[in-house]
Motif scaffolding. Sequence first.
Motif, PDB file in Angstrom:
ATOM      1  N   UNK A  20       0.832  -1.201   0.000  1.00  0.00           N
ATOM      2  CA  UNK A  20       0.000   0.000   0.000  1.00  0.00           C
ATOM      3  C   UNK A  20       0.868   1.254   0.000  1.00  0.00           C
ATOM      4  N   UNK A  21       1.949   1.257   0.765  1.00  0.00           N
ATOM      5  CA  UNK A  21       2.788   2.460   0.834  1.00  0.00           C
ATOM      6  C   UNK A  21       3.551   2.703  -0.459  1.00  0.00           C
ATOM      7  N   UNK A  22       3.956   1.652  -1.163  1.00  0.00           N
ATOM      8  CA  UNK A  22       4.682   1.857  -2.423  1.00  0.00           C
ATOM      9  C   UNK A  22       3.747   2.099  -3.598  1.00  0.00           C
ATOM     10  N   UNK A  23       2.495   1.723  -3.495  1.00  0.00           N
ATOM     11  CA  UNK A  23       1.553   1.943  -4.598  1.00  0.00           C
ATOM     12  C   UNK A  23       1.330   3.430  -4.833  1.00  0.00           C
ATOM     13  N   UNK A  24       1.444   4.250  -3.820  1.00  0.00           N
ATOM     14  CA  UNK A  24       1.275   5.691  -3.967  1.00  0.00           C
ATOM     15  C   UNK A  24       2.402   6.331  -4.741  1.00  0.00           C
ATOM     16  N   UNK A  25       3.581   5.690  -4.778  1.00  0.00           N
ATOM     17  CA  UNK A  25       4.727   6.223  -5.503  1.00  0.00           C
ATOM     18  C   UNK A  25       4.732   5.809  -6.964  1.00  0.00           C
ATOM     19  N   UNK A  26       3.880   4.883  -7.343  1.00  0.00           N
ATOM     20  CA  UNK A  26       3.849   4.409  -8.719  1.00  0.00           C
ATOM     21  C   UNK A  26       3.386   5.535  -9.639  1.00  0.00           C
ATOM     22  N   UNK A  27       3.986   5.601 -10.797  1.00  0.00           N
ATOM     23  CA  UNK A  27       3.660   6.671 -11.722  1.00  0.00           C
ATOM     24  C   UNK A  27       3.573   6.107 -13.130  1.00  0.00           C
ATOM     25  N   UNK A  28       2.734   6.721 -13.940  1.00  0.00           N
ATOM     26  CA  UNK A  28       2.656   6.350 -15.341  1.00  0.00           C
ATOM     27  C   UNK A  28       3.348   7.424 -16.161  1.00  0.00           C
ATOM     28  N   UNK A  29       3.694   7.074 -17.387  1.00  0.00           N
ATOM     29  CA  UNK A  29       4.326   8.041 -18.271  1.00  0.00           C
ATOM     30  C   UNK A  29       3.273   8.992 -18.813  1.00  0.00           C
ATOM     31  N   UNK A  30       3.611  10.272 -18.839  1.00  0.00           N
ATOM     32  CA  UNK A  30       2.719  11.295 -19.364  1.00  0.00           C
ATOM     33  C   UNK A  30       3.484  12.138 -20.372  1.00  0.00           C
ATOM     34  N   UNK A  31       2.760  12.999 -21.095  1.00  0.00           N
ATOM     35  CA  UNK A  31       3.429  13.934 -21.990  1.00  0.00           C
ATOM     36  C   UNK A  31       3.601  15.265 -21.246  1.00  0.00           C
ATOM     37  N   UNK A  32       4.239  16.234 -21.888  1.00  0.00           N
ATOM     38  CA  UNK A  32       4.524  17.496 -21.203  1.00  0.00           C
ATOM     39  C   UNK A  32       3.263  18.281 -20.860  1.00  0.00           C
ATOM     40  N   UNK A  33       2.242  18.227 -21.714  1.00  0.00           N
ATOM     41  CA  UNK A  33       0.996  18.936 -21.402  1.00  0.00           C
ATOM     42  C   UNK A  33       0.348  18.368 -20.146  1.00  0.00           C
ATOM     43  N   UNK A  34       0.311  17.040 -20.046  1.00  0.00           N
ATOM     44  CA  UNK A  34      -0.263  16.409 -18.859  1.00  0.00           C
ATOM     45  C   UNK A  34       0.581  16.704 -17.626  1.00  0.00           C
ATOM     46  N   UNK A  35       1.901  16.715 -17.785  1.00  0.00           N
ATOM     47  CA  UNK A  35       2.790  17.013 -16.660  1.00  0.00           C
ATOM     48  C   UNK A  35       2.573  18.437 -16.162  1.00  0.00           C
ATOM     49  N   UNK A  36       2.360  19.371 -17.088  1.00  0.00           N
ATOM     50  CA  UNK A  36       2.110  20.761 -16.700  1.00  0.00           C
ATOM     51  C   UNK A  36       0.789  20.876 -15.942  1.00  0.00           C
ATOM     52  N   UNK A  37      -0.229  20.180 -16.422  1.00  0.00           N
ATOM     53  CA  UNK A  37      -1.520  20.194 -15.728  1.00  0.00           C
ATOM     54  C   UNK A  37      -1.395  19.580 -14.336  1.00  0.00           C
ATOM     55  N   UNK A  38      -0.613  18.521 -14.222  1.00  0.00           N
ATOM     56  CA  UNK A  38      -0.396  17.892 -12.917  1.00  0.00           C
ATOM     57  C   UNK A  38       0.318  18.855 -11.969  1.00  0.00           C
ATOM     58  N   UNK A  39       1.281  19.611 -12.492  1.00  0.00           N
ATOM     59  CA  UNK A  39       2.002  20.578 -11.668  1.00  0.00           C
ATOM     60  C   UNK A  39       1.065  21.688 -11.198  1.00  0.00           C
ATOM     61  N   UNK A  40       0.189  22.142 -12.090  1.00  0.00           N
ATOM     62  CA  UNK A  40      -0.782  23.168 -11.699  1.00  0.00           C
ATOM     63  C   UNK A  40      -1.758  22.640 -10.655  1.00  0.00           C
TER      64      UNK A  40
END
Length: 134
Positions: A20-40
């Motif tokens: 459960x604790x490591x599942x929160x660190x899992x990440x999928x690959x995104x593009x730069x537009x999605x990464x920018x939206x995630x940062x916002x």
Amino acid sequence: MKKSHIFIIIIIAVAIGIIVSTAGDASTYVNFDQAYEMALAGKQNHIHVVGQLKKDHEGHVVGIEEGADKVSFSFIMVDDNGKEQKVDYNEPMPADMLRSEKVVVVGSYEGDHFKASKIILKCPSKYQEQNVNV
């Protein structure tokens, strides 16, 4: 209950806690537009963006700039949607970066630049089947 049953239950509980604790660190690959939206939206680190280094029409890598401290560098990466983005990295350039087939940068946006904390490379030919003429 026997002591062995209690021990097994504790082991199972610890294993579930680790999963459960490591599942929160899992990440999928995104593009730069999605990464920018995630940062916002407030996700400020560990965003994985996959793409390639920008190359000219002859296949040479372009856009790599040495940092003022002579250790860090920046480069232009093109994501899978074709968006070009400047990426800053505060460590030395990884070996074989210029020969890599794909690049994964892990980090987040700082203003209009993507600040990478980690770079993962996928190099060609090393794992591809070679034709042997006999």
